[in-house]
Design an enzyme around this catalytic site. Structure first.
Site, PDB file in Angstrom:
ATOM      1  N   HIS A   9      -0.342   0.370 -13.118  1.00  0.00           N
ATOM      2  CA  HIS A   9       0.698  -0.666 -13.642  1.00  0.00           C
ATOM      3  C   HIS A   9       2.302  -1.014 -14.326  1.00  0.00           C
ATOM      4  O   HIS A   9       2.411   0.410 -14.494  1.00  0.00           O
ATOM      5  CB  HIS A   9       0.013  -1.510 -14.716  1.00  0.00           C
ATOM      6  N   ASN A  43      -6.497   2.338 -12.959  1.00  0.00           N
ATOM      7  CA  ASN A  43      -4.914   1.143 -12.305  1.00  0.00           C
ATOM      8  C   ASN A  43      -4.065   1.611 -12.507  1.00  0.00           C
ATOM      9  O   ASN A  43      -3.818   2.749 -13.906  1.00  0.00           O
ATOM     10  CB  ASN A  43      -5.511  -0.252 -12.557  1.00  0.00           C
ATOM     11  N   ASN A  56       1.554   3.049  -2.379  1.00  0.00           N
ATOM     12  CA  ASN A  56       0.665   3.921  -3.757  1.00  0.00           C
ATOM     13  C   ASN A  56      -0.225   4.719  -2.551  1.00  0.00           C
ATOM     14  O   ASN A  56      -0.783   5.924  -2.879  1.00  0.00           O
ATOM     15  CB  ASN A  56       0.659   3.044  -4.937  1.00  0.00           C
ATOM     16  N   GLY A  86       1.032  -0.921   0.348  1.00  0.00           N
ATOM     17  CA  GLY A  86      -0.260   0.451  -0.087  1.00  0.00           C
ATOM     18  C   GLY A  86       0.267   1.253   0.043  1.00  0.00           C
ATOM     19  O   GLY A  86       0.735   1.857   0.638  1.00  0.00           O
ATOM     20  N   LEU A 112      -9.387  -9.527 -10.947  1.00  0.00           N
ATOM     21  CA  LEU A 112      -9.701  -8.678 -11.911  1.00  0.00           C
ATOM     22  C   LEU A 112     -10.673  -8.531 -11.586  1.00  0.00           C
ATOM     23  O   LEU A 112     -11.926  -9.045 -10.812  1.00  0.00           O
ATOM     24  CB  LEU A 112     -10.245 -10.176 -13.163  1.00  0.00           C
ATOM     25  N   LEU A 172      -4.452  -7.132  -7.170  1.00  0.00           N
ATOM     26  CA  LEU A 172      -4.453  -7.876  -8.779  1.00  0.00           C
ATOM     27  C   LEU A 172      -6.166  -8.880  -8.553  1.00  0.00           C
ATOM     28  O   LEU A 172      -5.293  -9.693  -9.232  1.00  0.00           O
ATOM     29  CB  LEU A 172      -3.805  -8.725  -7.453  1.00  0.00           C
ATOM     30  N   ASP A 208      -5.544  -4.811 -17.861  1.00  0.00           N
ATOM     31  CA  ASP A 208      -4.577  -4.108 -18.524  1.00  0.00           C
ATOM     32  C   ASP A 208      -4.706  -3.321 -19.763  1.00  0.00           C
ATOM     33  O   ASP A 208      -4.328  -3.331 -20.409  1.00  0.00           O
ATOM     34  CB  ASP A 208      -3.157  -4.652 -18.557  1.00  0.00           C
TER      35      ASP A 208
HETATM   36  C1  GAR Z   1       2.528  -1.143  -7.720  1.00  0.00           C
HETATM   37  O1  GAR Z   1       4.407  -1.227  -8.283  1.00  0.00           O
HETATM   38  C2  GAR Z   1       1.630  -1.390  -8.575  1.00  0.00           C
HETATM   39  O2  GAR Z   1       2.454  -1.099  -9.847  1.00  0.00           O
HETATM   40  C3  GAR Z   1       1.951  -2.884  -8.857  1.00  0.00           C
HETATM   41  O3  GAR Z   1       1.733  -3.465  -7.453  1.00  0.00           O
HETATM   42  C4  GAR Z   1       2.476  -2.489  -6.706  1.00  0.00           C
HETATM   43  C5  GAR Z   1       1.839  -2.395  -5.067  1.00  0.00           C
HETATM   44  O4  GAR Z   1       2.929  -1.392  -4.721  1.00  0.00           O
HETATM   45  N1  GAR Z   1       1.090  -3.065  -9.738  1.00  0.00           N
HETATM   46  C6  GAR Z   1       0.424  -4.432  -9.888  1.00  0.00           C
HETATM   47  O5  GAR Z   1       1.085  -5.274 -10.633  1.00  0.00           O
HETATM   48  C7  GAR Z   1      -1.288  -4.886 -11.232  1.00  0.00           C
HETATM   49  N2  GAR Z   1      -1.041  -5.473 -12.123  1.00  0.00           N
HETATM   50  P1  GAR Z   1       2.676  -0.920  -3.747  1.00  0.00           P
HETATM   51  O6  GAR Z   1       1.414  -1.038  -2.705  1.00  0.00           O
HETATM   52  O7  GAR Z   1       3.735  -0.702  -2.392  1.00  0.00           O
HETATM   53  O8  GAR Z   1       1.658   0.056  -3.901  1.00  0.00           O
END
Ligand code: GAR
Length: 190
Positions: free
Chosen positions: A105, A103, A15, A13, A88, A86, A146
């Site tokens: 990616h 989203n 982000n 989390g 769908l 993660l 995606d």
């Molecule tokens: C991030 O890098 C995001 O882009 C990726 O998971 C990570 C979560 O980091 N998302 C995917 O791969 C979705 N397909 P966080 O929990 O530290 O924000």
């Protein structure tokens, strides 16, 4: 009218936390709810420490009930942000929030997208293919993984000695720098 955001996250989390911080002093946009499918996700601690409401839901809640939709309605959510989520997104959620689900990616879509391509798997694949650059993609969400309209991409150069972990660090830095502002811009235009 205040625009209310819900953030879905499955893991750390980081982000989600940056997004919460970005909008903390914004009177027009409010991060109102964090949702996770993972009761052990660190994003729960982050939500608690930032005083944002959070909720945990099961696979059954998500795919076989209206439970998540009801919660979004209860919090009067206008925008859904997927920040390291993660699963769908089911059709009922997409139908409720057309062009209002965003989203992030961790690669330059359409490269390294699709089922199974998330988090570390993406960075490992980029590493294995000796890519000279990678980046982030922020996009609207539709029925296929995606494939929704791209709002923003940013590249980063890779060095010969960049390991998958180092690539992940570079990507997180880009995400933290750009994702909150891209969300803000989309909501202002929306
Ligand atoms: C991030 O890098 C995001 O882009 C990726 O998971 C990570 C979560 O980091 N998302 C995917 O791969 C979705 N397909 P966080 O929990 O530290 O924000």
């Amino acid at each position: 009218m205040v625009q209310k955001i819900a953030i879905f996250a499955s893991g750390s989390g980081s982000n989600a936390e940056k997004i919460i911080e970005h909008f903390a002093d914004n009177s027009a946009i409010d991060v109102s709810l964090i949702l996770t499918n993972n009761p052990k996700a660190y994003v729960i601690q982050r939500a608690q420490s930032k005083n944002v409401a959070y909720t945990v839901f099961s696979r059954d809640d998500f795919y076989n009930s209206e439970a998540v939709l009801s919660q979004l309605a209860e919090y009067e959510i206008d925008w859904v942000i997927l920040a390291g989520f993660l699963w769908l997104i089911p059709e009922n959620l997409i139908a409720q929030y057309p062009d209002r689900i965003i989203n992030i990616h961790p690669a330059l879509l359409p490269k390294y997208g699709g089922k199974g391509m998330y988090g570390h798997h993406v960075h490992q694949a980029v590493f294995n293919n000796f890519e000279k650059e990678t980046g982030i993609t922020i996009h609207l969400v539709n029925k296929e993984y995606d494939k929704g309209r791209i709002l923003f991409q940013k590249k980063v150069t890779l060095e010969l000695n960049d390991t998958p972990d180092r690539i992940a660090q570079k990507i997180h830095k880009l995400e933290h720098t750009h994702f909150p502002q891209v969300i803000e811009d989309a909501i202002k235009q929306g």
